[in-house]
Each structure stands twice: as structure tokens, then as C-alpha cells.
Design an enzyme around this catalytic site. Structure first.
Site, PDB file in Angstrom:
ATOM      1  N   HIS A 171      -8.132   7.906   4.130  1.00 40.56           N
ATOM      2  CA  HIS A 171      -7.457   9.197   4.360  1.00 40.56           C
ATOM      3  C   HIS A 171      -8.466  10.322   4.277  1.00 40.56           C
ATOM      4  O   HIS A 171      -9.479  10.219   3.586  1.00 40.56           O
ATOM      5  CB  HIS A 171      -6.320   9.414   3.355  1.00 40.56           C
ATOM      6  CG  HIS A 171      -6.723   9.270   1.926  1.00 40.56           C
ATOM      7  ND1 HIS A 171      -6.874   8.048   1.312  1.00 40.56           N
ATOM      8  CD2 HIS A 171      -7.043  10.191   0.990  1.00 40.56           C
ATOM      9  CE1 HIS A 171      -7.248   8.226   0.060  1.00 40.56           C
ATOM     10  NE2 HIS A 171      -7.362   9.524  -0.165  1.00 40.56           N
ATOM     11  N   CYS A 213       0.835  -1.208   0.000  1.00 40.12           N
ATOM     12  CA  CYS A 213       0.000   0.000   0.000  1.00 40.12           C
ATOM     13  C   CYS A 213       0.874   1.265   0.000  1.00 40.12           C
ATOM     14  O   CYS A 213       1.806   1.387   0.800  1.00 40.12           O
ATOM     15  CB  CYS A 213      -0.905  -0.030   1.228  1.00 40.12           C
ATOM     16  SG  CYS A 213      -1.665   1.547   1.606  1.00 40.12           S
ATOM     17  N   ASP A 246      -0.324  16.780   0.264  1.00 38.19           N
ATOM     18  CA  ASP A 246      -0.712  16.090  -0.968  1.00 38.19           C
ATOM     19  C   ASP A 246       0.259  16.477  -2.089  1.00 38.19           C
ATOM     20  O   ASP A 246       0.639  17.645  -2.227  1.00 38.19           O
ATOM     21  CB  ASP A 246      -2.149  16.457  -1.353  1.00 38.19           C
ATOM     22  CG  ASP A 246      -2.737  15.504  -2.376  1.00 38.19           C
ATOM     23  OD1 ASP A 246      -3.665  14.750  -2.031  1.00 38.19           O
ATOM     24  OD2 ASP A 246      -2.259  15.510  -3.540  1.00 38.19           O
ATOM     25  N   HIS A 296      -6.296   3.342   1.041  1.00 41.91           N
ATOM     26  CA  HIS A 296      -5.930   3.420   2.459  1.00 41.91           C
ATOM     27  C   HIS A 296      -6.685   4.645   2.968  1.00 41.91           C
ATOM     28  O   HIS A 296      -6.451   5.756   2.467  1.00 41.91           O
ATOM     29  CB  HIS A 296      -4.410   3.576   2.607  1.00 41.91           C
ATOM     30  CG  HIS A 296      -3.918   3.654   4.028  1.00 41.91           C
ATOM     31  ND1 HIS A 296      -2.898   2.836   4.510  1.00 41.91           N
ATOM     32  CD2 HIS A 296      -4.273   4.451   5.060  1.00 41.91           C
ATOM     33  CE1 HIS A 296      -2.677   3.141   5.783  1.00 41.91           C
ATOM     34  NE2 HIS A 296      -3.489   4.125   6.134  1.00 41.91           N
ATOM     35  N   CYS A 321       0.827   3.079   3.391  1.00 40.91           N
ATOM     36  CA  CYS A 321       1.585   2.309   4.401  1.00 40.91           C
ATOM     37  C   CYS A 321       3.078   2.494   4.170  1.00 40.91           C
ATOM     38  O   CYS A 321       3.854   2.635   5.125  1.00 40.91           O
ATOM     39  CB  CYS A 321       1.223   0.826   4.336  1.00 40.91           C
ATOM     40  SG  CYS A 321      -0.403   0.411   5.002  1.00 40.91           S
ATOM     41  N   HIS A 377      -3.732  -0.144   8.384  1.00 43.05           N
ATOM     42  CA  HIS A 377      -4.283  -0.237   7.033  1.00 43.05           C
ATOM     43  C   HIS A 377      -5.780  -0.477   7.063  1.00 43.05           C
ATOM     44  O   HIS A 377      -6.241  -1.616   7.104  1.00 43.05           O
ATOM     45  CB  HIS A 377      -3.577  -1.318   6.208  1.00 43.05           C
ATOM     46  CG  HIS A 377      -4.042  -1.322   4.781  1.00 43.05           C
ATOM     47  ND1 HIS A 377      -3.658  -0.360   3.892  1.00 43.05           N
ATOM     48  CD2 HIS A 377      -4.904  -2.136   4.118  1.00 43.05           C
ATOM     49  CE1 HIS A 377      -4.246  -0.582   2.725  1.00 43.05           C
ATOM     50  NE2 HIS A 377      -5.006  -1.665   2.841  1.00 43.05           N
TER      51      HIS A 377
HETATM   52  P1  AMP Z   1      -8.054   9.962  -3.237  1.00 49.58           P
HETATM   53  O1  AMP Z   1      -8.259  10.224  -4.700  1.00 49.58           O
HETATM   54  O2  AMP Z   1      -9.120  10.516  -2.353  1.00 49.58           O
HETATM   55  O3  AMP Z   1      -7.787   8.486  -2.989  1.00 49.58           O
HETATM   56  O4  AMP Z   1      -6.758  10.767  -2.816  1.00 49.58           O
HETATM   57  C1  AMP Z   1      -5.465  10.301  -3.024  1.00 49.58           C
HETATM   58  C2  AMP Z   1      -4.572  11.486  -2.945  1.00 49.58           C
HETATM   59  O5  AMP Z   1      -3.245  11.045  -2.771  1.00 49.58           O
HETATM   60  C3  AMP Z   1      -4.564  12.371  -4.211  1.00 49.58           C
HETATM   61  O6  AMP Z   1      -4.995  13.690  -3.855  1.00 49.58           O
HETATM   62  C4  AMP Z   1      -3.109  12.346  -4.663  1.00 49.58           C
HETATM   63  O7  AMP Z   1      -2.672  13.590  -5.175  1.00 49.58           O
HETATM   64  C5  AMP Z   1      -2.392  11.959  -3.391  1.00 49.58           C
HETATM   65  N1  AMP Z   1      -1.100  11.282  -3.567  1.00 49.58           N
HETATM   66  C6  AMP Z   1      -0.830  10.225  -4.369  1.00 49.58           C
HETATM   67  N2  AMP Z   1       0.462   9.847  -4.220  1.00 49.58           N
HETATM   68  C7  AMP Z   1       1.008  10.687  -3.305  1.00 49.58           C
HETATM   69  C8  AMP Z   1       2.299  10.808  -2.724  1.00 49.58           C
HETATM   70  N3  AMP Z   1       3.314   9.980  -3.050  1.00 49.58           N
HETATM   71  N4  AMP Z   1       2.514  11.787  -1.806  1.00 49.58           N
HETATM   72  C9  AMP Z   1       1.510  12.634  -1.480  1.00 49.58           C
HETATM   73  N5  AMP Z   1       0.264  12.555  -1.964  1.00 49.58           N
HETATM   74  C10 AMP Z   1       0.011  11.601  -2.878  1.00 49.58           C
END
Ligand code: AMP
Length: 114
Positions: free
Chosen positions: A100, A5, A31, A98, A8, A47
């Protein structure tokens, strides 16, 4: 915790992140694709795949996420308000499985879904 994940792995430090807060239950980081001046992901340090998977065993992590959100919002200067968003599953637009919470603010937010 899940081996593969993304979040994770970020919590374990295997993938770098811009961490803003951490305690026993919660990890929070900026983000990578911010939608507002402040866009922070607040993540439980266990998780839980999505909101559907919250139950009596793990709901303390959700409560701790919201305790952290209040602290982070204050630290980020969001005294005039902010938005907390959770996307759940395919129809909800969840891309990382995961649980959030998106903490978004630093500007007057216009688009409202509800
Ligand atoms: P969701 O679409 O609600 O699942 O949100 C996932 C979020 O994770 C998105 O806003 C992405 O921009 C963010 N994201 C994906 N990979 C990373 C990363 N490596 N570091 C920080 N944010 C990330």
C-alpha cells in the site's frame, strides 16, 4: 486475494472502510489513524505482500496505483503537493502485509526521512 489479509477483506467489503476511489486495479480508503488532514491508503486489488514482491507479472498494479494517486490528489485538492510513502518489511515499519501507498497531505509536511 488472500482470505485473511486485512486489506483484501476491506477490498471485498467484509470490513468497512471510508472508500475514496476504486477501479479495476486499485482500491483507496482513508487511513483509520490519519497522520495529516489527508491520509489515504492506495492499495492494489491483488494480494502483493510488500514492495519486495513486485515483479514483471504484477507491476501493472503499481503503475495503476500511481495513476490513481494523481487522480485522488486532484480530487482531494492537493494542488500544492503531497507525499507518497511505502513502508516495506520489518525494518521499514510495515504493519499490514499487503502492498500500500500512504498518500499524505493537506498541510505543509515537515519531517523528511530522505
Ligand atoms: P503500514 O504501517 O505502512 O503497514 O500502514 C498500515 C496502515 O493501515 C496504518 O497507517 C494504519 O493506521 C492503517 N490501518 C490499519 N487498519 C485499518 C483499517 N481497518 N482501516 C483503515 N486503515 C487501517
Amino acid at each position: 486475494m488472500d482470505q485473511n489479509c486485512l486489506f483484501c477483506r476491506i477490498i471485498r467489503g467484509e470490513i468497512p472502510s471510508a472508500k475514496v476511489y476504486e477501479d479495476e486495479y486499485v482500491f483507496a480508503f482513508r487511513d483509520i489513524n490519519p497522520q495529516a488532514p489527508v491520509h489515504i491508503l492506495v492499495v492494489p486489488k491483488t494480494h502483493i505482500p510488500c514492495a519486495d514482491a513486485v515483479d514483471a507479472e504484477n507491476s501493472v498494479y503499481v503503475a495503476k496505483c500511481f495513476e490513481a494517486i494523481a487522480k485522488i490528489a486532484e480530487a482531494e485538492g492537493l494542488s500544492n503537493g503531497y507525499r507518497v510513502v511505502n513502508n516495506c518489511g520489518e525494518d521499514g515499519g510495515q504493519s499490514v502485509m499487503h502492498l500500500h501507498f500512504h498518500l499524505i497531505g493537506g498541510v505543509k509536511l515537515s519531517e523528511k526521512v530522505v
